[in-house]
Design a protein around this motif. Structure first.
Motif, mmCIF file in Angstrom:
data_model
loop_
_atom_site.group_PDB
_atom_site.id
_atom_site.type_symbol
_atom_site.label_atom_id
_atom_site.label_comp_id
_atom_site.label_asym_id
_atom_site.label_seq_id
_atom_site.Cartn_x
_atom_site.Cartn_y
_atom_site.Cartn_z
ATOM 1 N N MET A 1 -35.039 21.417 -11.366
ATOM 2 C CA MET A 1 -36.140 21.451 -12.422
ATOM 3 C C MET A 1 -36.643 23.006 -12.384
ATOM 4 N N ASP B 1 -33.330 17.431 -6.841
ATOM 5 C CA ASP B 1 -33.837 17.106 -8.216
ATOM 6 C C ASP B 1 -35.037 18.115 -8.604
ATOM 7 N N LYS C 1 -40.378 14.274 -20.745
ATOM 8 C CA LYS C 1 -39.089 14.006 -20.534
ATOM 9 C C LYS C 1 -38.704 12.459 -20.686
ATOM 10 N N HIS C 2 -39.750 11.751 -20.251
ATOM 11 C CA HIS C 2 -39.814 10.086 -20.364
ATOM 12 C C HIS C 2 -40.625 9.630 -21.564
ATOM 13 N N MET D 1 -43.611 14.754 -10.206
ATOM 14 C CA MET D 1 -42.587 13.976 -10.864
ATOM 15 C C MET D 1 -42.582 12.553 -10.655
ATOM 16 N N HIS E 1 -35.571 13.593 -3.115
ATOM 17 C CA HIS E 1 -35.621 13.836 -4.302
ATOM 18 C C HIS E 1 -35.729 15.551 -4.530
ATOM 19 N N ARG F 1 -43.426 9.622 -13.463
ATOM 20 C CA ARG F 1 -42.833 8.183 -13.871
ATOM 21 C C ARG F 1 -43.707 6.994 -13.657
ATOM 22 N N GLU G 1 -42.009 16.061 -16.544
ATOM 23 C CA GLU G 1 -41.284 14.936 -16.126
ATOM 24 C C GLU G 1 -41.782 13.870 -17.210
ATOM 25 N N ALA H 1 -44.943 20.094 -12.846
ATOM 26 C CA ALA H 1 -43.782 19.185 -12.820
ATOM 27 C C ALA H 1 -44.097 17.878 -13.548
#
Length: 506
Positions: free
Chosen positions: A140, A136, A64-65, A497, A133, A501, A61, A57
């Motif tokens: 995913m 979310d 994606k960032h 995740m 979360h 971040r 994540e 995960a």
């Protein structure tokens, strides 16, 4: 010796740094401090140790960032770790399926259920973060291709149905799609890569790792040591230590090698121990959970576990010595495991209880066929045959079945207060299926302490260890004394995740 103490000795030990590193103090023997001339074998932005739910995960994540160089290092030959062989059960509140079925749930309700199971020492802030979360994280898995049955289960300790089940009835139904998604996004996965220790910068921040590659499990001389630079951070997602018998016995002497275990062989805890050596705070190591749905008639997680989890709400668990029920079949895991362990013969030796289910209901779960096929469960046409097979007094058994069926009819369990909502109209009737129950070591609630940013906290300062993050079962203190079933996947994924971040400042 704390980090400041040993770092002041760098000039003294600098002469040891022919390879560009200096070893830290004896208490941190596997941590090394990088010198200016260190040779880096590889450089990444984010290094993830472990390819289970949390690590996968995090990899997704991170990309994606905008992270361009993410590598997931897996100790074993195959990806997925312990996650691949778990039950594939995912709990989340306020999901579309709950709304579709008219189930009233919320973050508050889910957290309250977990706090009750945690017996006063769970981390409410982290549980709330995860529950908030969980949808979310569930999305995913669905976006990656995971498939779930179109129903929800109400597992022990949960006040409402909120648990999804993968169609393959195991965690591989999630890890395999996540592995494929990682590859699609450009996340690099490298197996046979054993984590050997941290590489620290001059300010004591974690700036890299040492990896033994290619590593062949239990051959500690295989491969060679590589120095990997991680410019943004290191995520430890190495799982629990249930297969480390010496370590688990140090916490609970009763958990000897004779006690079964549902975990993969690689769940031995080295990553957690290295974080302790670095100064991480150990939390709740003695809280080691056993699964009350396991069977003494098969190894590992097996077929019976998911079968039992599905059928507990409309089945009865019976003490073979008395022919009577002895527990609420959907109480939390610790309550049920303790009750099962108390089932003994007249000499005090273990006497595994049985679970009786109507075959008409048992066969609704896909594992029923394999339970019967492989002889870890049995089908009977009458209670007399069950009593004879397991040496149970027939009259009390017949009385118990009749009494329980009256509870089904009235919608109230007067023996143990079990919620009968999922048993409505589901009487215990012939033909029957029977499995034996006995707990197996399943989950370690203990590990390193993290905050809501997935940062690993330092035992000396209480602050985050710079550059070091952790997610999943390697973390401790989140669930308290007992974790509710189906809450590990959302925890692993949400905290993975979160770590991604945090590392990227997203």
């Amino acid at each position: 010796m704390n980090k400041v103490d040993f770092l002041t000795r760098r000039n003294f030990i600098k002469g040891l740094g022919a390879t560009g590193v200096a070893f830290a103090a004896p208490g941190m023997a596997n941590a090394i401090v990088a010198d200016d001339n260190i040779h880096w074998d590889d450089q990444v932005e984010m290094a993830i140790i472990g390819s289970g739910f949390a690590g996968l995960a995090a990899g997704i994540e991170a990309t994606k960032h905008g992270c361009k160089a993410v590598t997931i290092y897996e100790k074993m030959a195959v990806y997925g770790g312990n996650s691949a062989i778990n039950g594939g059960l995912f709990a989340a509140p306020n999901t579309p399926l709950q709304q579709q079925k008219g189930i009233q749930d919320s973050v508050d309700i889910m957290v309250a259920d977990q706090l009750k199971s945690g017996r006063g020492v769970a981390d409410e802030k982290l549980l709330r973060h995860i529950a908030s979360h969980a949808r979310d994280a569930l999305q995913m898995t669905i976006d990656a291709g995971a498939e779930y049955y179109p129903y929800l289960q109400q597992l022990g300790g949960h006040s409402v149905p909120r648990t999804y089940q993968t169609k393959v009835s195991c965690g591989a139904g999630i890890t395999q799609p996540l592995v494929n998604e990682c590859r699609k996004l450009g996340v690099k996965l490298q197996n046979r890569s054993k984590f050997e220790g941290f590489i620290l910068g001059k300010d004591a921040a974690v700036i890299g790792i040492r990896i033994r590659y290619p590593y062949y499990f239990e051959d500690e001389n295989s491969g060679k040591l590589l120095h990997i630079r991680a410019s943004k951070g290191v995520l430890m997602a190495t799982g629990g230590f249930a297969q480390n018998v010496n370590l688990r016995m140090a916490q609970d002497p009763t958990l000897t090698a004779e006690v079964g275990c549902t975990n993969a062989k690689g769940a031995t805890g080295e990553g957690m121990l290295e974080m302790f050596r670095l100064g991480a705070i150990p939390v709740h190591l003695a809280y080691i959970q056993s699964g009350p749905w396991a069977s003494p008639d098969e190894g590992g997680f097996g077929y019976v576990s998911n079968y039992a989890i599905f059928n507990f709400p409309h089945s009865i668990a019976v003490n073979c010595l008395t022919g009577k029920r002895f527990m609420n079949e959907i109480a939390d895991r610790k309550t049920r495991a303790d009750a099962e362990l108390a089932c003994r013969d007249s000499a005090g030796k273990p006497l595994p209880p049985i679970m009786i289910t109507s075959y008409a209901h048992a066969k609704e779960h896909p594992t029923c066929e394999n339970v019967l096929k492989y002889g870890v469960g049995w089908k009977f046409d009458d209670l007399q045959s069950i009593a004879k097979r397991f040496n149970i007094p027939l009259q009390p058994l017949q009385q118990q079945v009749d009494e329980y069926n009256a509870y089904v009819k009235d919608g109230e369990d007067k023996q143990f207060g079990k919620s009968m909502a999922k048993a409505k109209g589901m009487y215990i009737q012939a033909p029957y299926t029977v499995v034996r129950l006995w707990p197996k070591v399943h989950y370690c609630q203990g590990g390193v302490q993290v905050n809501a940013n997935a940062e690993v906290l330092d035992s000396n300062t209480g602050k985050a260890i710079k550059g070091l993050y952790a997610a999943g079962e390697v973390c401790g203190g989140i669930h308290g004394v007992s974790r509710l079933g189906s809450c590990s996947i959302p925890e692993c994924m949400v905290m993975g995740m979160t770590a991604a971040r945090s590392i990227l400042g997203a």
